[in-house]
Design a protein around this motif. Sequence first.
Motif, PDB file in Angstrom:
ATOM      1  N   TYR A 142       0.816  -1.213   0.000  1.00  0.00           N
ATOM      2  CA  TYR A 142       0.000   0.000   0.000  1.00  0.00           C
ATOM      3  C   TYR A 142       0.852   1.267   0.000  1.00  0.00           C
ATOM      4  O   TYR A 142       0.603   2.199  -0.767  1.00  0.00           O
ATOM      5  CB  TYR A 142      -0.931  -0.006   1.216  1.00  0.00           C
ATOM      6  CG  TYR A 142      -1.734   1.267   1.365  1.00  0.00           C
ATOM      7  CD1 TYR A 142      -2.734   1.578   0.449  1.00  0.00           C
ATOM      8  CD2 TYR A 142      -1.485   2.152   2.413  1.00  0.00           C
ATOM      9  CE1 TYR A 142      -3.472   2.757   0.574  1.00  0.00           C
ATOM     10  CE2 TYR A 142      -2.220   3.324   2.545  1.00  0.00           C
ATOM     11  CZ  TYR A 142      -3.211   3.621   1.624  1.00  0.00           C
ATOM     12  OH  TYR A 142      -3.933   4.782   1.743  1.00  0.00           O
ATOM     13  N   ARG A 143       1.855   1.314   0.854  1.00  0.00           N
ATOM     14  CA  ARG A 143       2.661   2.534   0.982  1.00  0.00           C
ATOM     15  C   ARG A 143       3.452   2.819  -0.290  1.00  0.00           C
ATOM     16  O   ARG A 143       3.561   3.967  -0.720  1.00  0.00           O
ATOM     17  CB  ARG A 143       3.623   2.394   2.166  1.00  0.00           C
ATOM     18  CG  ARG A 143       2.941   2.210   3.515  1.00  0.00           C
ATOM     19  CD  ARG A 143       2.117   3.413   3.904  1.00  0.00           C
ATOM     20  NE  ARG A 143       1.412   3.209   5.169  1.00  0.00           N
ATOM     21  CZ  ARG A 143       0.508   4.044   5.653  1.00  0.00           C
ATOM     22  NH1 ARG A 143       0.197   5.137   4.984  1.00  0.00           N
ATOM     23  NH2 ARG A 143      -0.099   3.779   6.792  1.00  0.00           N
ATOM     24  N   ALA A 144       4.047   1.781  -0.879  1.00  0.00           N
ATOM     25  CA  ALA A 144       4.909   1.974  -2.046  1.00  0.00           C
ATOM     26  C   ALA A 144       4.120   2.185  -3.330  1.00  0.00           C
ATOM     27  O   ALA A 144       4.638   2.771  -4.288  1.00  0.00           O
ATOM     28  CB  ALA A 144       5.848   0.781  -2.209  1.00  0.00           C
ATOM     29  N   ALA A 145       2.898   1.725  -3.375  1.00  0.00           N
ATOM     30  CA  ALA A 145       2.091   1.853  -4.600  1.00  0.00           C
ATOM     31  C   ALA A 145       1.768   3.323  -4.878  1.00  0.00           C
ATOM     32  O   ALA A 145       1.514   4.098  -3.957  1.00  0.00           O
ATOM     33  CB  ALA A 145       0.800   1.067  -4.448  1.00  0.00           C
ATOM     34  N   SER A 146       1.773   3.672  -6.133  1.00  0.00           N
ATOM     35  CA  SER A 146       1.439   5.053  -6.512  1.00  0.00           C
ATOM     36  C   SER A 146       0.221   5.065  -7.428  1.00  0.00           C
ATOM     37  O   SER A 146      -0.020   4.123  -8.186  1.00  0.00           O
ATOM     38  CB  SER A 146       2.613   5.727  -7.224  1.00  0.00           C
ATOM     39  OG  SER A 146       2.761   5.231  -8.541  1.00  0.00           O
ATOM     40  N   MET A 147      -0.517   6.147  -7.355  1.00  0.00           N
ATOM     41  CA  MET A 147      -1.682   6.300  -8.213  1.00  0.00           C
ATOM     42  C   MET A 147      -1.264   6.419  -9.677  1.00  0.00           C
ATOM     43  O   MET A 147      -2.018   6.033 -10.571  1.00  0.00           O
ATOM     44  CB  MET A 147      -2.487   7.520  -7.783  1.00  0.00           C
ATOM     45  CG  MET A 147      -3.071   7.411  -6.379  1.00  0.00           C
ATOM     46  SD  MET A 147      -4.344   6.137  -6.247  1.00  0.00           S
ATOM     47  CE  MET A 147      -5.806   7.088  -6.689  1.00  0.00           C
ATOM     48  N   ASP A 148      -0.064   6.933  -9.925  1.00  0.00           N
ATOM     49  CA  ASP A 148       0.435   7.010 -11.300  1.00  0.00           C
ATOM     50  C   ASP A 148       0.591   5.615 -11.889  1.00  0.00           C
ATOM     51  O   ASP A 148       0.204   5.361 -13.042  1.00  0.00           O
ATOM     52  CB  ASP A 148       1.783   7.727 -11.329  1.00  0.00           C
ATOM     53  CG  ASP A 148       1.646   9.219 -11.067  1.00  0.00           C
ATOM     54  OD1 ASP A 148       0.956   9.895 -11.846  1.00  0.00           O
ATOM     55  OD2 ASP A 148       2.221   9.703 -10.082  1.00  0.00           O
TER      56      ASP A 148
END
Length: 222
Positions: free
Chosen positions: A32-38
């Motif tokens: 969750y923390r490392a994931a980006s919306m981009d």
Amino acid sequence: MGEKRTRKRMPRAVREQQMLDAAVRIFGQRGYRAASMDEIAELAGVSKPLVYLYLNSKEDLFSACIRREAAALVAAVRDGVGAAEGTSADRQLWDGLRAFFTHTAERPDGWAVLHSQARTQGEPFAALVTAMREEMLAYVTSLIAAAASEAHGDPAPSQRQVAGLAQALVGAAESLADWANRDDSVSAKEAATTLMNFAWAGLGGLVEGRAPTAPGATPGNR
């Protein structure tokens, strides 16, 4: 121009599922923390503003992923048990376990979202997984109670005994799913067999004269 017109014509529900598919993959593999919306927008083939338009925020997107994957897992187990309707209670339990491991093997990123990510990110995510787990526990408890009662007769095992075994069974299923997803040589059927044998060993004190074996179960391929 043609691509833009095609996107506009795509129903919102279909587009949203594409976004959730991409988000589950990114959240499951990166966390969750490392994931980006981009990253999620790129994988879904949409713009980042469109992701925000549909799902508001990263937190809301992650919550939507948890709810979808939890509902799909519960439905898979219920469908597995339902397919064995009319058979013995232990057969229904076996088919439910087989469905659980088949589903988690087929959707490893979804399982990672539920088991590894949501539970470690605090509220409100952990609460969503807890609600799913409580529903699963209640369902498994009813299956074990029916299997024990069917095999043992009167007096039926106490609710406390059955509830304790259900807790152990669900916890073991979660650990075994992680094991099976890390080791490609472990089939869904083998994981279900291992857990079914564990269940009958636990029922040994409740169910007299029953051998701890899964019905017709031998290790096999997914």
